[in-house]
Design an enzyme around this catalytic site. Structure first.
Site, PDB file in Angstrom:
ATOM      1  N   ASP A 132       1.300  -0.996  -0.365  1.00  0.00           N
ATOM      2  CA  ASP A 132       0.077   0.401   0.260  1.00  0.00           C
ATOM      3  C   ASP A 132       0.787   1.128  -0.369  1.00  0.00           C
ATOM      4  O   ASP A 132       2.283   1.060   0.300  1.00  0.00           O
ATOM      5  CB  ASP A 132      -0.876  -0.147   1.507  1.00  0.00           C
ATOM      6  CG  ASP A 132      -1.914   0.877   1.373  1.00  0.00           C
ATOM      7  OD1 ASP A 132      -2.117   1.307   0.521  1.00  0.00           O
ATOM      8  OD2 ASP A 132      -1.185   1.792   2.846  1.00  0.00           O
ATOM      9  N   ASP A 157      -0.200   4.697   0.666  1.00  0.00           N
ATOM     10  CA  ASP A 157      -0.874   6.060   1.744  1.00  0.00           C
ATOM     11  C   ASP A 157      -0.829   5.244   3.167  1.00  0.00           C
ATOM     12  O   ASP A 157      -1.156   4.324   3.844  1.00  0.00           O
ATOM     13  CB  ASP A 157      -1.773   6.787   2.134  1.00  0.00           C
ATOM     14  CG  ASP A 157      -1.823   7.484   0.398  1.00  0.00           C
ATOM     15  OD1 ASP A 157      -1.206   8.278   0.717  1.00  0.00           O
ATOM     16  OD2 ASP A 157      -2.600   7.105  -0.273  1.00  0.00           O
TER      17      ASP A 157
HETATM   18  C1  XBP Z   1      -5.488   6.020   0.665  1.00  0.00           C
HETATM   19  C2  XBP Z   1      -6.606   6.920   0.445  1.00  0.00           C
HETATM   20  C3  XBP Z   1      -6.716   7.945  -0.299  1.00  0.00           C
HETATM   21  C4  XBP Z   1      -5.629   9.110  -0.067  1.00  0.00           C
HETATM   22  C5  XBP Z   1      -6.121  10.597  -1.606  1.00  0.00           C
HETATM   23  O1  XBP Z   1      -6.001   4.508   1.283  1.00  0.00           O
HETATM   24  O2  XBP Z   1      -7.723   6.893   0.687  1.00  0.00           O
HETATM   25  O3  XBP Z   1      -7.504   7.981  -0.694  1.00  0.00           O
HETATM   26  O4  XBP Z   1      -6.183   9.713   1.145  1.00  0.00           O
HETATM   27  O5  XBP Z   1      -6.086   9.748  -2.571  1.00  0.00           O
HETATM   28  P1  XBP Z   1      -4.577   3.568   0.892  1.00  0.00           P
HETATM   29  P2  XBP Z   1      -6.209  10.424  -3.988  1.00  0.00           P
HETATM   30  O6  XBP Z   1      -3.530   3.504   2.131  1.00  0.00           O
HETATM   31  O7  XBP Z   1      -5.773   2.325   1.532  1.00  0.00           O
HETATM   32  O8  XBP Z   1      -4.706   3.438  -0.488  1.00  0.00           O
HETATM   33  O9  XBP Z   1      -7.060  11.901  -3.668  1.00  0.00           O
HETATM   34  O10 XBP Z   1      -5.616  10.411  -4.923  1.00  0.00           O
HETATM   35  O11 XBP Z   1      -7.966   9.362  -3.993  1.00  0.00           O
HETATM   36 MG    MG Z   2      -2.914   2.701   3.604  1.00  0.00          MG
END
Ligand code: XBP
Ligand code: MG
Length: 260
Positions: free
Chosen positions: A9, A11
């Site tokens: 993953d 973020d």
């Molecule tokens: C990440 C997210 C994303 C980011 C924003 O979740 O939920 O929405 O917050 O990115 P994970 P965008 O780590 O579970 O993949 O604004 O580009 O969607």
């Molecule tokens: Mg995440």
């Protein structure tokens, strides 16, 4: 089955991007659009239950701004706002605002050195992934990943299995050959639903209190030499930090095969 690939993953896992990256980028886009919306650190924690930036804006509007009139079609309004948000986020990354988490580069290098394949399965926009890898890890880092499965390439975002399934399809590997690395309950559910049995969770600032009882191993950090990782659930068999040997041991135990 032998361990063949690690699927990360982004973020929260590769870098703690949400609080001081995505959140202020959303707020800057709201200000650009003349909106008085502002997502506090606390409110953003609630909004993170909804994955995907566009989906998060829509949820916020429904829940907190039910009387707001966008003055154009809703999907177009949200897409425009989100485009601005992405511009702000990319600018922040290019300014070097968000470092990779400690131990990430070490672990990626260890895997790459022995031919373990690397992939990404994330909800965020594809350009955000390459920018983070380049700006915070180095210009070559995106090329270390054979597969970057991201954002709207699948119909349903995490906790749906779709993005992990897309990464597995592109790798051409069965789920049992992979370890997923996550930081959130939505991500854990997504990986498990794609039948990936070995999931390492490295908790992040917003996810510390989530339920990770179905993960194989939960730690506070990847750690490194002289900087031990703390186990919150499961066992690292005496290892001090998350390295490739620890991941192989985890994988072989979860999949019931001998370590090679
Ligand atoms: C990440 C997210 C994303 C980011 C924003 O979740 O939920 O929405 O917050 O990115 P994970 P965008 O780590 O579970 O993949 O604004 O580009 O969607
Ligand atoms: Mg995440």
């Amino acid at each position: 089955m032998d361990l063949a690939a690690l699927i990360f993953d982004v973020d929260g896992t590769l870098a703690d991007t949400e609080r001081d990256g995505h959140r202020p980028a959303f707020n800057a886009a709201f200000a650009d659009a003349g909106l008085d919306w502002s997502w506090s650190v606390e409110l953003y924690g609630q909004l993170l239950e909804v994955t995907g930036g566009k989906e998060r804006i829509r949820y916020y509007m429904e829940r907190f701004r039910p009387d707001f009139e966008p003055g154009q079609d809703l999907a177009g309004f949200i897409a425009d706002l989100h485009r601005r948000k992405t511009e702000h986020y990319l600018r922040m990354l290019r300014a070097g605002a968000i470092p990779l988490r400690p131990g990430v580069l070490r672990l990626l290098r260890e895997a790459r050195d022995v031919g373990i394949r690397l992939a990404i399965a994330t909800t965020t926009t594809p350009g955000n992934v390459t920018a983070l890898l380049e700006c915070s890890g180095g210009p070559d880092l995106p090329s270390w990943f054979e597969v970057i499965a991201a954002g709207d390439i699948v119909p349903a975002k995490k906790p749906s299995p779709d993005i992990y399934q897309a990464a597995l399809d592109q790798l051409g590997l069965p789920a049992d050959a992979c370890v997923a690395v996550e930081d959130s309950a939505n991500g854990l559910r997504s990986a498990l639903a794609a039948d990936i049995r070995t999931v390492l969770v490295v908790v992040s600032s917003y996810t510390q209190r989530e339920d990770f009882s179905s993960a194989t191993l939960v730690v506070d950090e990847f750690g490194g030499p002289g900087a031990p990782a703390h186990v919150l659930h499961g066992t690292m068999d005496g290892a001090d930090y998350v390295d490739l040997a620890a991941l192989r041991a985890l994988h072989s135990r979860a999949c019931g095969t001998a370590i090679r």
